[in-house]
Design a protein around this motif. Structure first.
Motif, PDB file in Angstrom:
ATOM      1  N   ASN A  37       0.826  -1.212   0.000  1.00 24.79           N
ATOM      2  CA  ASN A  37       0.000   0.000   0.000  1.00 24.79           C
ATOM      3  C   ASN A  37       0.860   1.262   0.000  1.00 24.79           C
ATOM      4  OD1 ASN A  37      -2.332  -1.524  -0.029  1.00 24.79           O
ATOM      5  ND2 ASN A  37      -2.652  -1.393   2.183  1.00 24.79           N
ATOM      6  N   SER A  38       1.938   1.241   0.759  1.00 22.42           N
ATOM      7  CA  SER A  38       2.835   2.397   0.807  1.00 22.42           C
ATOM      8  C   SER A  38       3.513   2.619  -0.538  1.00 22.42           C
ATOM      9  CB  SER A  38       3.897   2.208   1.899  1.00 22.42           C
ATOM     10  OG  SER A  38       3.301   2.183   3.163  1.00 22.42           O
ATOM     11  N   ALA A  39       3.944   1.541  -1.166  1.00 20.37           N
ATOM     12  CA  ALA A  39       4.597   1.657  -2.482  1.00 20.37           C
ATOM     13  C   ALA A  39       3.616   2.193  -3.517  1.00 20.37           C
ATOM     14  CB  ALA A  39       5.150   0.303  -2.911  1.00 20.37           C
ATOM     15  N   ALA A  40       2.393   1.714  -3.493  1.00 18.22           N
ATOM     16  CA  ALA A  40       1.383   2.188  -4.446  1.00 18.22           C
ATOM     17  C   ALA A  40       1.083   3.665  -4.231  1.00 18.22           C
ATOM     18  CB  ALA A  40       0.110   1.358  -4.320  1.00 18.22           C
ATOM     19  N   SER A  41       0.993   4.074  -2.988  1.00 16.29           N
ATOM     20  CA  SER A  41       0.727   5.475  -2.674  1.00 16.29           C
ATOM     21  C   SER A  41       1.890   6.359  -3.116  1.00 16.29           C
ATOM     22  CB  SER A  41       0.498   5.625  -1.167  1.00 16.29           C
ATOM     23  OG  SER A  41       0.310   6.975  -0.827  1.00 16.29           O
ATOM     24  N   THR A  42       3.101   5.912  -2.883  1.00 15.87           N
ATOM     25  CA  THR A  42       4.284   6.668  -3.294  1.00 15.87           C
ATOM     26  C   THR A  42       4.345   6.791  -4.813  1.00 15.87           C
ATOM     27  OG1 THR A  42       5.483   5.918  -1.338  1.00 15.87           O
ATOM     28  CG2 THR A  42       6.807   6.763  -3.162  1.00 15.87           C
ATOM     29  N   LEU A  43       4.072   5.710  -5.509  1.00 18.59           N
ATOM     30  CA  LEU A  43       4.083   5.733  -6.975  1.00 18.59           C
ATOM     31  C   LEU A  43       3.012   6.671  -7.514  1.00 18.59           C
ATOM     32  CD1 LEU A  43       5.248   4.665  -9.599  1.00 18.59           C
ATOM     33  CD2 LEU A  43       3.660   2.735  -9.432  1.00 18.59           C
ATOM     34  N   LYS A  44       1.839   6.643  -6.911  1.00 17.58           N
ATOM     35  CA  LYS A  44       0.752   7.523  -7.338  1.00 17.58           C
ATOM     36  C   LYS A  44       1.152   8.986  -7.143  1.00 17.58           C
ATOM     37  CE  LYS A  44      -4.142   8.466  -6.602  1.00 17.58           C
ATOM     38  NZ  LYS A  44      -5.350   8.102  -5.861  1.00 17.58           N
ATOM     39  N   SER A  45       1.777   9.279  -6.010  1.00 19.32           N
ATOM     40  CA  SER A  45       2.231  10.643  -5.748  1.00 19.32           C
ATOM     41  C   SER A  45       3.311  11.068  -6.726  1.00 19.32           C
ATOM     42  CB  SER A  45       2.765  10.771  -4.316  1.00 19.32           C
ATOM     43  OG  SER A  45       1.742  10.583  -3.393  1.00 19.32           O
TER      44      SER A  45
END
Length: 65
Positions: free
Chosen positions: A51-59
């Motif tokens: 979830n953290s990786a997905a959020s970082t990538l989205k940002s």
């Protein structure tokens, strides 16, 4: 002393076989508990990381535009 029966009352002596069986049971139970706990922790940390990786990538994708 040989051929000692298993103790049944709280005040009875215990024979080696009876003691070994109890120790094995305790070790098996604790091993199962630890394995299940570790699996749960691993699942939680993997989900958090994903979830953290997905959020970082989205940002990061938002800054590229």
């Amino acid at each position: 002393m040989t051929d000692v029966a298993k103790g049944v009352c709280d005040t009875d002596a215990v024979n080696v076989s009876q003691l070994n069986d109890s120790v094995k049971s305790i070790l098996n139970s604790s091993s199962t508990y630890m394995n299940n706990s570790a699996a749960g922790i691993l699942e939680s940390t993997s989900t958090y990381t994903d979830n953290s990786a997905a959020s970082t990538l989205k940002s990061a994708n938002g800054f590229v535009e």
